[in-house]
Design an enzyme around this catalytic site. Structure first.
Site, PDB file in Angstrom:
ATOM      1  N   ARG A 108       0.866  -1.193   0.000  1.00 57.41           N
ATOM      2  CA  ARG A 108       0.000   0.000   0.000  1.00 57.41           C
ATOM      3  C   ARG A 108       0.889   1.225   0.000  1.00 57.41           C
ATOM      4  O   ARG A 108       1.778   1.335   0.841  1.00 57.41           O
ATOM      5  CB  ARG A 108      -0.921   0.045   1.215  1.00 57.41           C
ATOM      6  CG  ARG A 108      -1.449   1.468   1.437  1.00 57.41           C
ATOM      7  CD  ARG A 108      -2.528   1.593   2.442  1.00 57.41           C
ATOM      8  NE  ARG A 108      -3.754   1.025   1.942  1.00 57.41           N
ATOM      9  CZ  ARG A 108      -4.968   1.344   2.427  1.00 57.41           C
ATOM     10  NH1 ARG A 108      -5.087   2.218   3.398  1.00 57.41           N
ATOM     11  NH2 ARG A 108      -6.025   0.782   1.932  1.00 57.41           N
ATOM     12  N   HIS A 135      -7.355   0.759  -6.507  1.00 59.42           N
ATOM     13  CA  HIS A 135      -7.610   0.041  -5.244  1.00 59.42           C
ATOM     14  C   HIS A 135      -8.416  -1.222  -5.605  1.00 59.42           C
ATOM     15  O   HIS A 135      -9.602  -1.323  -5.311  1.00 59.42           O
ATOM     16  CB  HIS A 135      -8.397   0.958  -4.310  1.00 59.42           C
ATOM     17  CG  HIS A 135      -8.349   0.559  -2.864  1.00 59.42           C
ATOM     18  ND1 HIS A 135      -7.658  -0.543  -2.408  1.00 59.42           N
ATOM     19  CD2 HIS A 135      -8.927   1.113  -1.763  1.00 59.42           C
ATOM     20  CE1 HIS A 135      -7.797  -0.644  -1.107  1.00 59.42           C
ATOM     21  NE2 HIS A 135      -8.559   0.344  -0.688  1.00 59.42           N
ATOM     22  N   GLN A 138     -10.480  -3.349  -3.074  1.00 53.29           N
ATOM     23  CA  GLN A 138     -11.700  -2.662  -2.642  1.00 53.29           C
ATOM     24  C   GLN A 138     -12.836  -2.932  -3.633  1.00 53.29           C
ATOM     25  O   GLN A 138     -13.962  -3.255  -3.246  1.00 53.29           O
ATOM     26  CB  GLN A 138     -11.438  -1.148  -2.543  1.00 53.29           C
ATOM     27  CG  GLN A 138     -12.652  -0.330  -2.141  1.00 53.29           C
ATOM     28  CD  GLN A 138     -13.086  -0.596  -0.713  1.00 53.29           C
ATOM     29  OE1 GLN A 138     -12.284  -0.515   0.199  1.00 53.29           O
ATOM     30  NE2 GLN A 138     -14.360  -0.918  -0.511  1.00 53.29           N
ATOM     31  N   ASP A 236     -17.043   8.501  -1.724  1.00 54.86           N
ATOM     32  CA  ASP A 236     -15.748   8.347  -1.043  1.00 54.86           C
ATOM     33  C   ASP A 236     -15.382   9.709  -0.444  1.00 54.86           C
ATOM     34  O   ASP A 236     -15.988  10.728  -0.796  1.00 54.86           O
ATOM     35  CB  ASP A 236     -14.703   7.911  -2.084  1.00 54.86           C
ATOM     36  CG  ASP A 236     -13.391   7.467  -1.467  1.00 54.86           C
ATOM     37  OD1 ASP A 236     -13.282   7.458  -0.236  1.00 54.86           O
ATOM     38  OD2 ASP A 236     -12.461   7.146  -2.235  1.00 54.86           O
ATOM     39  N   CYS A 277     -16.331   3.063   0.613  1.00 56.99           N
ATOM     40  CA  CYS A 277     -15.164   2.218   0.908  1.00 56.99           C
ATOM     41  C   CYS A 277     -14.677   2.396   2.345  1.00 56.99           C
ATOM     42  O   CYS A 277     -13.987   1.537   2.867  1.00 56.99           O
ATOM     43  CB  CYS A 277     -14.052   2.530  -0.075  1.00 56.99           C
ATOM     44  SG  CYS A 277     -13.665   4.293  -0.183  1.00 56.99           S
ATOM     45  N   ARG A 322     -14.013  -7.067   2.481  1.00 53.85           N
ATOM     46  CA  ARG A 322     -12.601  -6.866   2.130  1.00 53.85           C
ATOM     47  C   ARG A 322     -11.797  -8.119   2.497  1.00 53.85           C
ATOM     48  O   ARG A 322     -10.907  -8.536   1.761  1.00 53.85           O
ATOM     49  CB  ARG A 322     -12.011  -5.658   2.877  1.00 53.85           C
ATOM     50  CG  ARG A 322     -12.652  -4.301   2.593  1.00 53.85           C
ATOM     51  CD  ARG A 322     -12.421  -3.852   1.176  1.00 53.85           C
ATOM     52  NE  ARG A 322     -11.037  -3.949   0.776  1.00 53.85           N
ATOM     53  CZ  ARG A 322     -10.047  -3.112   1.169  1.00 53.85           C
ATOM     54  NH1 ARG A 322     -10.328  -2.099   1.949  1.00 53.85           N
ATOM     55  NH2 ARG A 322      -8.797  -3.297   0.762  1.00 53.85           N
TER      56      ARG A 322
HETATM   57  N1   CP Z   1     -11.129   1.216   2.349  1.00 56.29           N
HETATM   58  C1   CP Z   1      -9.852   1.120   2.804  1.00 56.29           C
HETATM   59  O1   CP Z   1      -8.923   0.868   2.044  1.00 56.29           O
HETATM   60  O2   CP Z   1      -9.730   1.291   4.151  1.00 56.29           O
HETATM   61  P1   CP Z   1      -8.330   1.419   4.927  1.00 56.29           P
HETATM   62  O3   CP Z   1      -7.688   2.703   4.446  1.00 56.29           O
HETATM   63  O4   CP Z   1      -8.701   1.457   6.371  1.00 56.29           O
HETATM   64  O5   CP Z   1      -7.491   0.239   4.581  1.00 56.29           O
END
Ligand code: CP
Length: 335
Positions: A108, A135, A138, A236, A277, A322
């Site tokens: 990430r 992403h 997601q 979002d 998300c 997730r």
């Molecule tokens: N939706 C998402 O990626 O959440 P986090 O940033 O908590 O991983």
């Protein structure tokens, strides 16, 4: 021949066929059923994975950790400050080191090219846990949530409210096109400070894929047109991870008309659901939410608290998914 993703990376959804995405969704549903019935599934015992986070996370980190442990794997978490990557060691060298110790690597962080570079050098599957551009895990969880609600998704309509181009909206754009789901992006047509429009090449590619799959992609600033016939209303946060706080002022001014409210939900199809998300600024119970309220007098941002807490909201089911979808991705690529 059946789908075989063994040894593959999971970097962006354009790399996957419709059949492969469907396979991952079915596998996710199967893993969810195993988890729900308490059936052990330590299918990857003896393997080890490393989670490389250059940005913070709740869902993605926990999803990878729990999924990895459920599959019987050893899991190492490297937080944003505790690896040499980028500072003292190149991406290539980091990849070659981690690839000799681990069976899979999650990343990430920032540019998509970093995760692509890791994958090119690691010699083991690399999974994208969020980059500036995409992403993909997601989007898989989002679609699993929609399938649980509606079953067959061909011809359904998902509307993304907010600015164009973001790692979540871009991933939804791709996955909807691949699965025959109508995708509508509703937000300001003009330039948004600190943001770009959808990449024309990606948009053109997705329009081609959508045409082949009998669905369409619409970009509009008309809230009524967007919400009409919608099955899913999605939004979002207005300022994404790693973006400067200075952007809040202009984002609040430009995006407030696109806040998801009960009025917008009422314009959608009966039975429409709300998705996000997460994390979300739907109240002032966060440090940033409270600061924004004090500075700009806005107590709810991209979604009203009423919608977030409503019966139409599926945000926590989505968050749980997730874990099941990430488990499917890891199993499919490591088995
Ligand atoms: N939706 C998402 O990626 O959440 P986090 O940033 O908590 O991983």
């Amino acid at each position: 021949m059946g789908v075989n993703l063994s040894g593959r990376n999971f970097l962006k959804l354009t790399d996957f066929t419709t059949e492969e995405i469907e396979y991952l969704l079915q596998l996710s549903a199967d893993f969810k059923a195993l988890k729900r019935t308490g059936t052990p599934h330590r299918y990857l015992e003896g393997k080890n994975i490393v989670l490389l986070f250059e940005k913070t996370s709740t869902r993605t980190r926990c999803a990878f950790e729990v999924a990895g442990m459920d599959l019987g794997m050893g899991v190492t978490y490297l937080d944003p400050g505790s690896s040499q990557m980028g500072k003292k060691e190149s991406i290539e060298d980091t990849a070659r080191v981690l690839g000799r110790m681990y069976d899979g690597i999650e990343y990430r962080g920032f540019a998509q090219e970093i995760v692509e570079d890791l994958a090119a050098n690691a010699g083991v599957p690399v999974w994208n846990g969020l980059t500036n551009e995409f992403h993909p895990t997601q989007a898989l969880a989002d679609i699993l949530t929609m399938r649980e609600e509606f079953g067959d998704l061909k011809g359904k309509k998902l509307v993304y409210f907010g600015k164009e181009q973001g790692n979540v909206s871009d991933s939804l754009l791709v996955i909807c096109a691949k699965l025959g789901i109508n995708f509508c992006s509703c937000g300001p047509k003009g330039d948004v400070e600190g943001a770009t429009h959808y990449d024309p090449e990606l948009l053109a590619l997705c329009r081609e894929i959508a045409a082949d799959n009998g669905c369409e992609i619409v970009l509009t600033e008309d809230v009524d047109e967007a919400a009409k016939n919608a099955d899913v209303i999605y939004t979002d946060v207005w300022v994404g991870m790693g973006q400067p706080d200075e952007l809040w002022k202009s984002r609040i001014e430009l995006l407030s008309p696109y806040r998801v409210t009960s009025e917008i939900m009422a314009k959608a199809n009966p039975g429409a659901i709300f998705m996000h998300c997460l994390p979300s600024f739907h109240d002032t119970n966060t440090t940033i939410g409270a600061e924004i309220a004090e500075k700009f007098g806005v107590t709810e941002m991209e979604v009203s608290d009423e919608v977030f807490e409503s019966k139409q909201s599926r945000v926590f089911q989505e968050a749980e998914n997730r874990m099941h979808t990430i488990k499917a991705v890891m199993y499919a690529t490591l088995k």
